[in-house]
Motif scaffolding. Structure first.
Motif, PDB file in Angstrom:
ATOM      1  N   ARG A 151       0.709  -1.363   0.526  1.00 11.81           N
ATOM      2  CA  ARG A 151       0.270   0.016  -0.109  1.00 11.81           C
ATOM      3  C   ARG A 151       0.987   1.258  -0.434  1.00 11.81           C
ATOM      4  NH1 ARG A 151      -0.166   2.867   4.464  1.00 11.81           N
ATOM      5  NH2 ARG A 151       0.257   1.830   7.141  1.00 11.81           N
ATOM      6  N   PHE A 152       0.837   1.897  -0.390  1.00  8.80           N
ATOM      7  CA  PHE A 152       0.905   3.397  -0.571  1.00  8.80           C
ATOM      8  C   PHE A 152       0.827   4.153   1.231  1.00  8.80           C
ATOM      9  CE2 PHE A 152       0.843   8.344  -1.481  1.00  8.80           C
ATOM     10  CZ  PHE A 152       1.622   8.384  -1.422  1.00  8.80           C
ATOM     11  N   ILE A 153       2.337   4.705   1.365  1.00  9.62           N
ATOM     12  CA  ILE A 153       2.798   5.720   2.846  1.00  9.62           C
ATOM     13  C   ILE A 153       2.863   6.677   2.085  1.00  9.62           C
ATOM     14  CG2 ILE A 153       4.239   4.981   4.826  1.00  9.62           C
ATOM     15  CD1 ILE A 153       2.751   2.395   3.894  1.00  9.62           C
ATOM     16  N   SER A 154       1.944   7.511   2.469  1.00  7.60           N
ATOM     17  CA  SER A 154       1.715   8.890   2.369  1.00  7.60           C
ATOM     18  C   SER A 154       2.854   9.088   2.965  1.00  7.60           C
ATOM     19  CB  SER A 154       0.559   9.454   2.718  1.00  7.60           C
ATOM     20  OG  SER A 154       0.148   9.852   3.849  1.00  7.60           O
ATOM     21  N   LEU A 155       3.361  10.566   2.466  1.00  4.00           N
ATOM     22  CA  LEU A 155       4.022  12.364   3.069  1.00  4.00           C
ATOM     23  C   LEU A 155       3.346  12.157   4.705  1.00  4.00           C
ATOM     24  CD1 LEU A 155       6.278  13.322   3.907  1.00  4.00           C
ATOM     25  CD2 LEU A 155       5.138  15.123   2.010  1.00  4.00           C
ATOM     26  N   ALA A 156       1.574  12.543   4.357  1.00  8.66           N
ATOM     27  CA  ALA A 156       0.944  12.991   5.593  1.00  8.66           C
ATOM     28  C   ALA A 156       1.225  11.679   6.734  1.00  8.66           C
ATOM     29  CB  ALA A 156      -0.456  13.119   4.549  1.00  8.66           C
ATOM     30  N   GLU A 157       1.000  10.697   6.387  1.00  8.00           N
ATOM     31  CA  GLU A 157       1.096   8.922   6.934  1.00  8.00           C
ATOM     32  C   GLU A 157       2.435   9.266   8.172  1.00  8.00           C
ATOM     33  OE1 GLU A 157       0.844   4.410   7.738  1.00  8.00           O
ATOM     34  OE2 GLU A 157      -0.157   5.966   5.864  1.00  8.00           O
ATOM     35  N   LEU A 158       3.554   9.015   7.297  1.00 11.26           N
ATOM     36  CA  LEU A 158       4.622   9.747   7.622  1.00 11.26           C
ATOM     37  C   LEU A 158       4.922  10.778   8.639  1.00 11.26           C
ATOM     38  CD1 LEU A 158       7.035   9.029   4.291  1.00 11.26           C
ATOM     39  CD2 LEU A 158       7.224   7.223   6.971  1.00 11.26           C
ATOM     40  N   LYS A 159       4.122  11.562   8.226  1.00 10.45           N
ATOM     41  CA  LYS A 159       4.472  13.173   8.944  1.00 10.45           C
ATOM     42  C   LYS A 159       3.536  12.831  10.649  1.00 10.45           C
ATOM     43  CE  LYS A 159       3.850  18.165   8.714  1.00 10.45           C
ATOM     44  NZ  LYS A 159       3.100  19.503   8.092  1.00 10.45           N
ATOM     45  N   THR A 160       2.472  11.643  10.356  1.00  6.70           N
ATOM     46  CA  THR A 160       2.142  11.440  11.424  1.00  6.70           C
ATOM     47  C   THR A 160       2.719  10.756  12.841  1.00  6.70           C
ATOM     48  OG1 THR A 160      -0.036  11.999  10.698  1.00  6.70           O
ATOM     49  CG2 THR A 160       0.077  10.545  12.372  1.00  6.70           C
ATOM     50  N   TYR A 161       3.294  10.320  11.923  1.00 15.52           N
ATOM     51  CA  TYR A 161       4.260   9.279  12.575  1.00 15.52           C
ATOM     52  C   TYR A 161       5.568  10.322  13.454  1.00 15.52           C
ATOM     53  CZ  TYR A 161       2.911   5.224  10.270  1.00 15.52           C
ATOM     54  OH  TYR A 161       1.976   4.110   9.471  1.00 15.52           O
ATOM     55  N   HIS A 162       5.938  11.569  13.083  1.00 16.59           N
ATOM     56  CA  HIS A 162       6.941  11.085  13.015  1.00 16.59           C
ATOM     57  C   HIS A 162       6.875  12.289  13.758  1.00 16.59           C
ATOM     58  CE1 HIS A 162      10.463  15.287  12.542  1.00 16.59           C
ATOM     59  NE2 HIS A 162       9.260  15.886  12.312  1.00 16.59           N
ATOM     60  N   GLN A 163       5.110  13.323  13.865  1.00 14.81           N
ATOM     61  CA  GLN A 163       5.537  14.712  15.560  1.00 14.81           C
ATOM     62  C   GLN A 163       4.840  13.051  16.063  1.00 14.81           C
ATOM     63  OE1 GLN A 163       1.041  16.036  12.697  1.00 14.81           O
ATOM     64  NE2 GLN A 163       2.889  17.873  12.686  1.00 14.81           N
ATOM     65  N   SER A 164       4.398  12.298  16.083  1.00 13.77           N
ATOM     66  CA  SER A 164       3.638  11.291  17.068  1.00 13.77           C
ATOM     67  C   SER A 164       5.282  10.973  18.356  1.00 13.77           C
ATOM     68  CB  SER A 164       3.242  10.550  16.972  1.00 13.77           C
ATOM     69  OG  SER A 164       3.217   9.948  17.797  1.00 13.77           O
ATOM     70  N   HIS A 165       6.854  11.100  17.603  1.00 11.61           N
ATOM     71  CA  HIS A 165       7.654  11.005  17.410  1.00 11.61           C
ATOM     72  C   HIS A 165       8.573  11.699  18.534  1.00 11.61           C
ATOM     73  CE1 HIS A 165       8.043   6.225  16.146  1.00 11.61           C
ATOM     74  NE2 HIS A 165       7.138   6.408  16.943  1.00 11.61           N
TER      75      HIS A 165
END
Length: 216
Positions: free
Chosen positions: A172-186
């Protein structure tokens, strides 16, 4: 080997949609990327060895949409890579010293996420591997190339490239928006993606990944 028509530059433009702008020894090449595809920001148990850098797992950006630079279309998508003979192409055109140094650090069989950049939907689209270690990038000497560098000399070339080979598309496509969610959470929890170069060095087109990402 045939050269692709488009290669990413070391200092790519910022991502669209307002966002900031490819191994650990797994038993098979799909294990790490499968964890990326099935992870969530809440699934913090998969993030190990927080923040430790790996020298052998990478993220590499390229533009999947047509854009003319000095009259040459610099588009190169993962579909273009798949269409190359043996699904292999040189990763040329990097003109950022840190990104170049990362290319020079890559070793055979190391893996990289193929990231579509500077497009409507930026994100991770597939997995590839390094099949030839760094060697001089010929485009630095080609006067008709958008990546021509008149200050680089053939007896002391400034710029390098590697050859990459397609492994597979992401499930499945891993969007920049999803990666940004991980980044902000971390950033809030001190997780391994808190310093992810995709957000801390937005214009860097070749990036090492953290231990946590490689365990997704």
């Amino acid at each position: 080997m045939p050269r692709p028509r488009k290669r990413p530059t070391g200092a790519a433009g910022p991502e669209k949609k307002g966002q900031s702008e490819k191994r650990t020894k797994f038993e098979n090449s799909g294990e790490a990327s499968a964890k990326v595809e099935n992870s969530s920001p809440q699934n913090t148990s998969v993030f190990k060895n927080c923040g430790k850098k790996l020298s052998n797992y990478w993220l590499m950006k390229s533009e999947p949409e047509s854009r003319l630079d000095k009259g040459i279309d610099v588009k190169f998508s993962i579909e273009d890579l798949k269409a190359q003979p043996m699904q292999t192409a040189c990763w040329d055109g990097v003109r950022n010293y840190q990104a170049r140094n990362f290319l020079r650090a890559m070793k055979l069989e190391e893996e990289a996420f193929f990231y579509h950049s500077n497009c409507k939907e930026p994100g991770i689209v597939g997995l590839m591997k390094i099949v030839k270690e760094a060697y001089p990038d010929h485009t630095q000497f080609e006067k008709n190339s958008p990546h021509y560098d008149p200050s680089s000399k053939e007896d002391n070339p400034k710029w390098s490239m590697v050859d990459v080979q397609f492994i597979r598309m992401m499930k499945r496509f891993i969007s920049l928006a999803e990666l940004k969610t991980y980044h902000q959470s971390h950033k809030a929890t001190g997780g391994p993606l808190k310093n992810m170069a995709l957000f801390t060095r937005q214009r860097l087109s070749v990036q090492p990944l953290t231990q946590g990402i490689s365990h997704w």
